[in-house]
Motif scaffolding. Sequence first.
Motif, PDB file in Angstrom:
ATOM      1  N   ASP A  53       8.324  14.232  -4.701  1.00  0.00           N
ATOM      2  CA  ASP A  53       7.378  13.601  -5.622  1.00  0.00           C
ATOM      3  C   ASP A  53       6.035  13.497  -4.903  1.00  0.00           C
ATOM      4  O   ASP A  53       6.010  13.296  -3.678  1.00  0.00           O
ATOM      5  N   ALA A  65      -0.104   4.698  -7.132  1.00  0.00           N
ATOM      6  CA  ALA A  65       1.321   5.012  -7.061  1.00  0.00           C
ATOM      7  C   ALA A  65       1.784   5.767  -8.302  1.00  0.00           C
ATOM      8  O   ALA A  65       1.384   5.453  -9.417  1.00  0.00           O
ATOM      9  N   THR A  66       2.638   6.762  -8.070  1.00  0.00           N
ATOM     10  CA  THR A  66       3.287   7.456  -9.183  1.00  0.00           C
ATOM     11  C   THR A  66       4.425   6.571  -9.700  1.00  0.00           C
ATOM     12  O   THR A  66       4.798   5.587  -9.042  1.00  0.00           O
ATOM     13  N   PRO A  67       4.989   6.898 -10.843  1.00  0.00           N
ATOM     14  CA  PRO A  67       6.145   6.117 -11.322  1.00  0.00           C
ATOM     15  C   PRO A  67       7.291   6.061 -10.305  1.00  0.00           C
ATOM     16  O   PRO A  67       7.930   5.016 -10.131  1.00  0.00           O
ATOM     17  N   LYS A  68       7.525   7.156  -9.602  1.00  0.00           N
ATOM     18  CA  LYS A  68       8.568   7.186  -8.571  1.00  0.00           C
ATOM     19  C   LYS A  68       8.255   6.188  -7.472  1.00  0.00           C
ATOM     20  O   LYS A  68       9.127   5.447  -7.013  1.00  0.00           O
ATOM     21  N   THR A  69       7.002   6.136  -7.050  1.00  0.00           N
ATOM     22  CA  THR A  69       6.598   5.209  -5.994  1.00  0.00           C
ATOM     23  C   THR A  69       6.724   3.767  -6.471  1.00  0.00           C
ATOM     24  O   THR A  69       7.143   2.893  -5.710  1.00  0.00           O
ATOM     25  N   LYS A  70       6.395   3.516  -7.728  1.00  0.00           N
ATOM     26  CA  LYS A  70       6.549   2.166  -8.271  1.00  0.00           C
ATOM     27  C   LYS A  70       8.014   1.748  -8.252  1.00  0.00           C
ATOM     28  O   LYS A  70       8.340   0.600  -7.959  1.00  0.00           O
ATOM     29  N   GLN A  71       8.890   2.686  -8.543  1.00  0.00           N
ATOM     30  CA  GLN A  71      10.332   2.408  -8.486  1.00  0.00           C
ATOM     31  C   GLN A  71      10.752   2.118  -7.041  1.00  0.00           C
ATOM     32  O   GLN A  71      11.490   1.161  -6.785  1.00  0.00           O
TER      33      GLN A  71
END
Length: 89
Positions: A53, A65-71
């Motif tokens: 990602d 942050a990307t959605p993956k990073t937020k997760q």
Amino acid sequence: MDYQSLGRLDIKLLLALQVLIEERSVTKAATRLHVSQPAMSKTLLKLKQVFDDPLFTRSAHGLVATPKTKQLAATLPPLLKQLQQLVNQ
């Protein structure tokens, strides 16, 4: 358990990711971790490979942050705390 994918992961990478999330800046994260900016950039490249990602996009106000990073940001602090407790036992 997938030992092969865990074997690719270095705990230092997780710590660097946490600091990048908090600082939203490669330069500030590098300073905080007492490494050079190029070293932190290489660490971010490794993280991108591990998580497959981009993790962040650049903006005028720092890294976003990307959605993956937020997760990951939601699960990373408790994981790091557990690792710290494991080491301190």
